[in-house]
Each structure stands twice: as C-alpha cells, then as structure tokens.
Design an enzyme around this catalytic site. Structure first.
Site, PDB file in Angstrom:
ATOM      1  N   TYR A  17      12.523  -3.908  -0.347  1.00 34.56           N
ATOM      2  CA  TYR A  17      12.182  -4.807  -1.445  1.00 34.56           C
ATOM      3  C   TYR A  17      13.338  -5.757  -1.688  1.00 34.56           C
ATOM      4  O   TYR A  17      14.508  -5.382  -1.520  1.00 34.56           O
ATOM      5  CB  TYR A  17      11.945  -4.016  -2.744  1.00 34.56           C
ATOM      6  CG  TYR A  17      10.687  -3.191  -2.751  1.00 34.56           C
ATOM      7  CD1 TYR A  17       9.511  -3.706  -3.283  1.00 34.56           C
ATOM      8  CD2 TYR A  17      10.679  -1.900  -2.248  1.00 34.56           C
ATOM      9  CE1 TYR A  17       8.348  -2.942  -3.314  1.00 34.56           C
ATOM     10  CE2 TYR A  17       9.520  -1.130  -2.268  1.00 34.56           C
ATOM     11  CZ  TYR A  17       8.368  -1.663  -2.801  1.00 34.56           C
ATOM     12  OH  TYR A  17       7.231  -0.904  -2.825  1.00 34.56           O
ATOM     13  N   TYR A  51       8.946   3.301   3.808  1.00 37.77           N
ATOM     14  CA  TYR A  51      10.362   3.390   3.430  1.00 37.77           C
ATOM     15  C   TYR A  51      10.705   4.771   2.890  1.00 37.77           C
ATOM     16  O   TYR A  51       9.848   5.459   2.325  1.00 37.77           O
ATOM     17  CB  TYR A  51      10.759   2.281   2.445  1.00 37.77           C
ATOM     18  CG  TYR A  51      10.042   2.297   1.113  1.00 37.77           C
ATOM     19  CD1 TYR A  51      10.465   3.122   0.071  1.00 37.77           C
ATOM     20  CD2 TYR A  51       8.973   1.443   0.891  1.00 37.77           C
ATOM     21  CE1 TYR A  51       9.822   3.109  -1.155  1.00 37.77           C
ATOM     22  CE2 TYR A  51       8.312   1.433  -0.337  1.00 37.77           C
ATOM     23  CZ  TYR A  51       8.744   2.270  -1.345  1.00 37.77           C
ATOM     24  OH  TYR A  51       8.103   2.261  -2.563  1.00 37.77           O
ATOM     25  N   ARG A  99       7.477   6.942   2.032  1.00 37.94           N
ATOM     26  CA  ARG A  99       6.268   6.317   1.458  1.00 37.94           C
ATOM     27  C   ARG A  99       5.472   5.616   2.534  1.00 37.94           C
ATOM     28  O   ARG A  99       6.031   4.880   3.334  1.00 37.94           O
ATOM     29  CB  ARG A  99       6.620   5.259   0.395  1.00 37.94           C
ATOM     30  CG  ARG A  99       7.281   5.682  -0.879  1.00 37.94           C
ATOM     31  CD  ARG A  99       6.488   6.596  -1.806  1.00 37.94           C
ATOM     32  NE  ARG A  99       5.038   6.542  -1.831  1.00 37.94           N
ATOM     33  CZ  ARG A  99       4.292   5.728  -2.574  1.00 37.94           C
ATOM     34  NH1 ARG A  99       4.865   4.851  -3.372  1.00 37.94           N
ATOM     35  NH2 ARG A  99       2.981   5.775  -2.561  1.00 37.94           N
ATOM     36  N   HIS A 131       2.301   0.361   1.313  1.00 37.75           N
ATOM     37  CA  HIS A 131       1.481   0.193   0.105  1.00 37.75           C
ATOM     38  C   HIS A 131       1.852  -1.107  -0.582  1.00 37.75           C
ATOM     39  O   HIS A 131       2.952  -1.632  -0.388  1.00 37.75           O
ATOM     40  CB  HIS A 131       1.690   1.371  -0.867  1.00 37.75           C
ATOM     41  CG  HIS A 131       3.104   1.507  -1.324  1.00 37.75           C
ATOM     42  ND1 HIS A 131       4.059   2.167  -0.596  1.00 37.75           N
ATOM     43  CD2 HIS A 131       3.750   1.013  -2.424  1.00 37.75           C
ATOM     44  CE1 HIS A 131       5.224   2.104  -1.231  1.00 37.75           C
ATOM     45  NE2 HIS A 131       5.058   1.402  -2.332  1.00 37.75           N
ATOM     46  N   HIS A 152       1.952  -2.778  -4.483  1.00 39.15           N
ATOM     47  CA  HIS A 152       1.836  -2.538  -5.917  1.00 39.15           C
ATOM     48  C   HIS A 152       0.950  -3.613  -6.535  1.00 39.15           C
ATOM     49  O   HIS A 152       1.125  -4.802  -6.239  1.00 39.15           O
ATOM     50  CB  HIS A 152       3.213  -2.581  -6.576  1.00 39.15           C
ATOM     51  CG  HIS A 152       4.125  -1.480  -6.095  1.00 39.15           C
ATOM     52  ND1 HIS A 152       4.279  -0.299  -6.785  1.00 39.15           N
ATOM     53  CD2 HIS A 152       4.903  -1.385  -4.990  1.00 39.15           C
ATOM     54  CE1 HIS A 152       5.133   0.478  -6.126  1.00 39.15           C
ATOM     55  NE2 HIS A 152       5.535  -0.159  -5.034  1.00 39.15           N
TER      56      HIS A 152
END
Ligand SMILES: [Fe+2]
Length: 208
Positions: A97, A136, A144, A147, A149
């Site tokens: 991110y 990640y 994870r 995905h 959000h």
C-alpha cells in the site's frame, strides 16, 4: 419464427437487464462488513478516477494483471441505489500500500493510483479498471489473499465497509478474515468472473 437469431439477441439483452445476477439470482444482504484495516489512504491525491492503472500526468501503466470490476449498488430488495459513493483502495501488484503505516518493503509502483472514488449511476452501476493486488504478509503464518477494500455510502442507508476477494485464489481458503464468514457471506464477498474475463461484484446496503 421468422428471425430466431434476432429473438435470441433480444432475449440475451433482456437477461442482462433484468437478471439480479447477485449471488445466484437471489438478492441477499446486506453485504457483510469487514475491518477497514490500517491502510485507508491518508494522503490527498488529485487523481481518484475509475482507472487505477494510470496516474494523471504520468505516461506509464501500473504493473500487474489488469482487470475490470463492474457491479451495482443495490438495496436488500434488489433495487438499484443511484448516487452512492463507492470508495476503494488496495495494495499494488507487489502487495504494498502507499501509506505511511505500511511495513511491507515490497516496491511502490509510481504508476498505480491505489485509490479511487466514484458514484453509482442511474442503474446503481459502477466500474473500476485496476490491477489484481498482490498477496501480502500479515504475520509468519498469515498471508492475505488479493483483495480490494470497499467503503460504500449513501444517505438513508447503513454504510458498508468491506473487502472484495478474487475468485480462484487459493489463499482465500485459508484467510483468517474470509474464513471467519459463513459460506453464504463468503459468496457475497468473492467477485464472480464473467465469460469475458471481467469481474462482477455487487454491494447490497440496508436502509437506515
Ligand atoms: Fe488490505
């Protein structure tokens, strides 16, 4: 019948229009909540349009596999919600991110927009073009799955903060968050693959 081909075409068109298409033809909902996580964007950015694969003012394209995600924002009766705010953020193809609290040392991608905000249209529809985010690490024994959000809001409805998962990802089967949901809830959180390779993902909001 004089022109069976034309009739077929008309039927196909109608099917697209009327099929609720959410979750096996039956609207269930609302879409389950999921944690917002620590990476909601903090830094304002000029470019928040629906195409996350390009950044305004830059010539390059985001790394990774591009994908179009389209769907509708619906109420629990399956009626479209017009003018809902659809706010999405995600990791880049390397699983990182762009966020000051990010600890993953995977490289940033200067051509990846990472964050977008759009409004649903008259038919409740919305669309994004993005890349499939990388998996990640959260801890030694937890990675994870890819995905995105989502935060979806509209006056008169309960806001939904959730996470959209990608179909056919083996990490889905062992993810601590996704697997804490019931099979029915999971069915509402994993996007569906269309024949043309695009993904379909509808979000259902409950009235206040
Ligand atoms: Fe995340």
């Amino acid at each position: 019948m004089k022109n069976p081909k034309r009739r077929q075409v008309i039927h196909a068109g109608l099917a697209t229009l009327v099929a609720p298409a959410v979750f096996g033809g039956k609207v269930k909902g609302p879409t389950p909540d999921e944690i917002e996580g620590p990476f909601y964007p903090l830094t304002p950015q000029a470019d928040q349009d629906f195409d996350l694969t390009r950044v305004q003012g830059k010539n390059g394209r985001a790394l990774g596999e591009a994908v179009v995600i389209a769907g509708r924002i619906l109420d629990v009766d399956g009626q479209p919600i017009t003018g809902a705010t659809v706010d999405i953020w995600q990791a880049n193809a390397a699983g990182r991110y762009r966020h000051p609290h990010e600890t993953n040392t995977a490289p940033l991608d200067p051509n990846f927009q990472g964050w977008a905000i759009v409004q649903s249209g008259q038919d409740g529809g919305f669309k994004f073009k993005t890349i499939i985010p990388g998996a990640y690490p959260v801890s030694k024994d937890w990675t994870r799955p890819p995905h995105i959000h989502f935060k979806v809001s509209k006056t008169g409805f309960h806001e939904v903060t959730t996470q959209m998962y990608f179909p056919e990802q083996i990490l889905n089967d062992v993810d601590k968050l996704l697997q804490s949901k019931t099979p029915e809830e999971q069915g509402m959180m994993v996007a569906q693959k269309n024949d043309d390779g695009t993904l379909r993902y509808d979000v259902v909001l409950a009235k206040v």
